[in-house]
Design a protein around this motif. Sequence first.
Motif, PDB file in Angstrom:
ATOM      1  N   ASP A   4     -11.701   1.533   0.012  1.00  0.00           N
ATOM      2  CA  ASP A   4     -10.296   1.406  -0.373  1.00  0.00           C
ATOM      3  C   ASP A   4      -9.416   2.375   0.424  1.00  0.00           C
ATOM      4  O   ASP A   4      -8.290   2.020   0.805  1.00  0.00           O
ATOM      5  CB  ASP A   4     -10.144   1.630  -1.881  1.00  0.00           C
ATOM      6  CG  ASP A   4      -8.764   1.211  -2.346  1.00  0.00           C
ATOM      7  OD1 ASP A   4      -8.409   0.027  -2.151  1.00  0.00           O
ATOM      8  OD2 ASP A   4      -8.015   2.064  -2.864  1.00  0.00           O
ATOM      9  N   LYS A   7      -8.829   0.769   3.693  1.00  0.00           N
ATOM     10  CA  LYS A   7      -7.839  -0.312   3.580  1.00  0.00           C
ATOM     11  C   LYS A   7      -6.426   0.268   3.582  1.00  0.00           C
ATOM     12  O   LYS A   7      -5.517  -0.257   4.230  1.00  0.00           O
ATOM     13  CB  LYS A   7      -8.083  -1.114   2.294  1.00  0.00           C
ATOM     14  CG  LYS A   7      -9.323  -1.995   2.356  1.00  0.00           C
ATOM     15  CD  LYS A   7      -9.513  -2.798   1.073  1.00  0.00           C
ATOM     16  CE  LYS A   7     -10.774  -3.663   1.201  1.00  0.00           C
ATOM     17  NZ  LYS A   7     -10.849  -4.730   0.221  1.00  0.00           N
ATOM     18  N   LYS A   8      -6.277   1.360   2.846  1.00  0.00           N
ATOM     19  CA  LYS A   8      -4.952   1.998   2.786  1.00  0.00           C
ATOM     20  C   LYS A   8      -4.548   2.536   4.161  1.00  0.00           C
ATOM     21  O   LYS A   8      -3.394   2.412   4.581  1.00  0.00           O
ATOM     22  CB  LYS A   8      -4.983   3.121   1.743  1.00  0.00           C
ATOM     23  CG  LYS A   8      -3.627   3.705   1.474  1.00  0.00           C
ATOM     24  CD  LYS A   8      -3.641   4.609   0.262  1.00  0.00           C
ATOM     25  CE  LYS A   8      -2.238   5.155   0.003  1.00  0.00           C
ATOM     26  NZ  LYS A   8      -2.192   6.049  -1.124  1.00  0.00           N
ATOM     27  N   SER A  33      -6.187  -6.927  -1.400  1.00  0.00           N
ATOM     28  CA  SER A  33      -6.082  -5.514  -1.750  1.00  0.00           C
ATOM     29  C   SER A  33      -5.545  -4.672  -0.590  1.00  0.00           C
ATOM     30  O   SER A  33      -4.847  -3.666  -0.807  1.00  0.00           O
ATOM     31  CB  SER A  33      -7.442  -4.990  -2.217  1.00  0.00           C
ATOM     32  OG  SER A  33      -8.432  -5.247  -1.248  1.00  0.00           O
ATOM     33  N   THR A  34      -5.865  -5.050   0.648  1.00  0.00           N
ATOM     34  CA  THR A  34      -5.333  -4.298   1.799  1.00  0.00           C
ATOM     35  C   THR A  34      -3.823  -4.501   1.898  1.00  0.00           C
ATOM     36  O   THR A  34      -3.061  -3.545   2.102  1.00  0.00           O
ATOM     37  CB  THR A  34      -6.023  -4.758   3.105  1.00  0.00           C
ATOM     38  OG1 THR A  34      -7.436  -4.848   2.881  1.00  0.00           O
ATOM     39  CG2 THR A  34      -5.757  -3.791   4.239  1.00  0.00           C
ATOM     40  N   ASN A  36      -1.900  -5.287  -0.548  1.00  0.00           N
ATOM     41  CA  ASN A  36      -1.252  -4.589  -1.670  1.00  0.00           C
ATOM     42  C   ASN A  36      -0.869  -3.161  -1.281  1.00  0.00           C
ATOM     43  O   ASN A  36       0.214  -2.683  -1.610  1.00  0.00           O
ATOM     44  CB  ASN A  36      -2.170  -4.569  -2.894  1.00  0.00           C
ATOM     45  CG  ASN A  36      -2.207  -5.913  -3.598  1.00  0.00           C
ATOM     46  OD1 ASN A  36      -1.357  -6.780  -3.352  1.00  0.00           O
ATOM     47  ND2 ASN A  36      -3.191  -6.101  -4.463  1.00  0.00           N
ATOM     48  N   HIS A  37      -1.774  -2.486  -0.545  1.00  0.00           N
ATOM     49  CA  HIS A  37      -1.431  -1.142  -0.059  1.00  0.00           C
ATOM     50  C   HIS A  37      -0.214  -1.202   0.867  1.00  0.00           C
ATOM     51  O   HIS A  37       0.652  -0.332   0.841  1.00  0.00           O
ATOM     52  CB  HIS A  37      -2.608  -0.531   0.711  1.00  0.00           C
ATOM     53  CG  HIS A  37      -3.728  -0.039  -0.164  1.00  0.00           C
ATOM     54  ND1 HIS A  37      -3.546   0.901  -1.149  1.00  0.00           N
ATOM     55  CD2 HIS A  37      -5.057  -0.356  -0.207  1.00  0.00           C
ATOM     56  CE1 HIS A  37      -4.696   1.153  -1.752  1.00  0.00           C
ATOM     57  NE2 HIS A  37      -5.628   0.406  -1.202  1.00  0.00           N
ATOM     58  N   ASP A  40       3.032  -1.691  -1.154  1.00  0.00           N
ATOM     59  CA  ASP A  40       3.419  -0.447  -1.842  1.00  0.00           C
ATOM     60  C   ASP A  40       3.978   0.568  -0.843  1.00  0.00           C
ATOM     61  O   ASP A  40       4.976   1.252  -1.120  1.00  0.00           O
ATOM     62  CB  ASP A  40       2.216   0.156  -2.583  1.00  0.00           C
ATOM     63  CG  ASP A  40       1.724  -0.743  -3.711  1.00  0.00           C
ATOM     64  OD1 ASP A  40       2.440  -1.695  -4.086  1.00  0.00           O
ATOM     65  OD2 ASP A  40       0.604  -0.507  -4.211  1.00  0.00           O
ATOM     66  N   ALA A  41       3.355   0.657   0.326  1.00  0.00           N
ATOM     67  CA  ALA A  41       3.817   1.608   1.346  1.00  0.00           C
ATOM     68  C   ALA A  41       5.168   1.176   1.912  1.00  0.00           C
ATOM     69  O   ALA A  41       6.047   2.015   2.155  1.00  0.00           O
ATOM     70  CB  ALA A  41       2.775   1.725   2.462  1.00  0.00           C
TER      71      ALA A  41
END
Length: 225
Positions: A4, A7-8, A33-34, A36-37, A40-41
Amino acid sequence: MNQDALKKAAALAALEEIRALAQDAVIGVGTGSTVNHFIDALASSGISIRGAVSSSEASARRLAAHGIPLLGLDAIAPGTLPFYIDGADEIDPGFCMIKGGGAALTREKIVAAAALRFICICDASKKVDVLGRFPLPVEVIPMARAQVAHEIARLTGGSPRWREGIVTDNGNHILDISGLAITDPPALESALNQIAGIVTNGLFARRGANVLLLATPAGIERSER
Ligand code: 5RP
């Protein structure tokens, strides 16, 4: 570094990749999920985009929760979406990908097709020599599921399996094909497209990635096709 965190790291690298171009632009946003980061960023980056074209209801909800405006493809002139940012389940040395682990492959393929550049963000586990260890997702019209599964097995020699309980954003079902070693991704992508009842297959070969931002424990590896 766990998966994770990688990914971030890939998502943050994408933000820097687009920073100069994204201000006031409309951008294509993928699913997973990648991504999603990335969403958010993006929300806390100080970059003010005009809006995002989302490849799924899930990403649309996340973008909206951050107050990022959503646009349909109809709202932008053809050929003006500068880039599409998305993850992948596998990517090969020719930048062909397997996608659809999150069942969003159809809209992902549509938004990717509309974009001038596909920026793929992945952790290092997604890089493979030959696609196929990850079961290839195929979106099918529900009434055709059994027939399509039979045709897929005959065509590919792989084993299609219904992803039970999953209904796509388009109201369809997913078959995951295991047991493949995909040495000619564009050919298989085209052959699967000929089976009646398949809406989309998860091979992104004819429209592969243009840029890969691969997060490894040693840092980001950037490569371009
Ligand atoms: C969704 C996708 C995703 O890009 C793919 O499954 C990778 O997801 P993640 O970033 O969660 O590993 O194709 O349909």
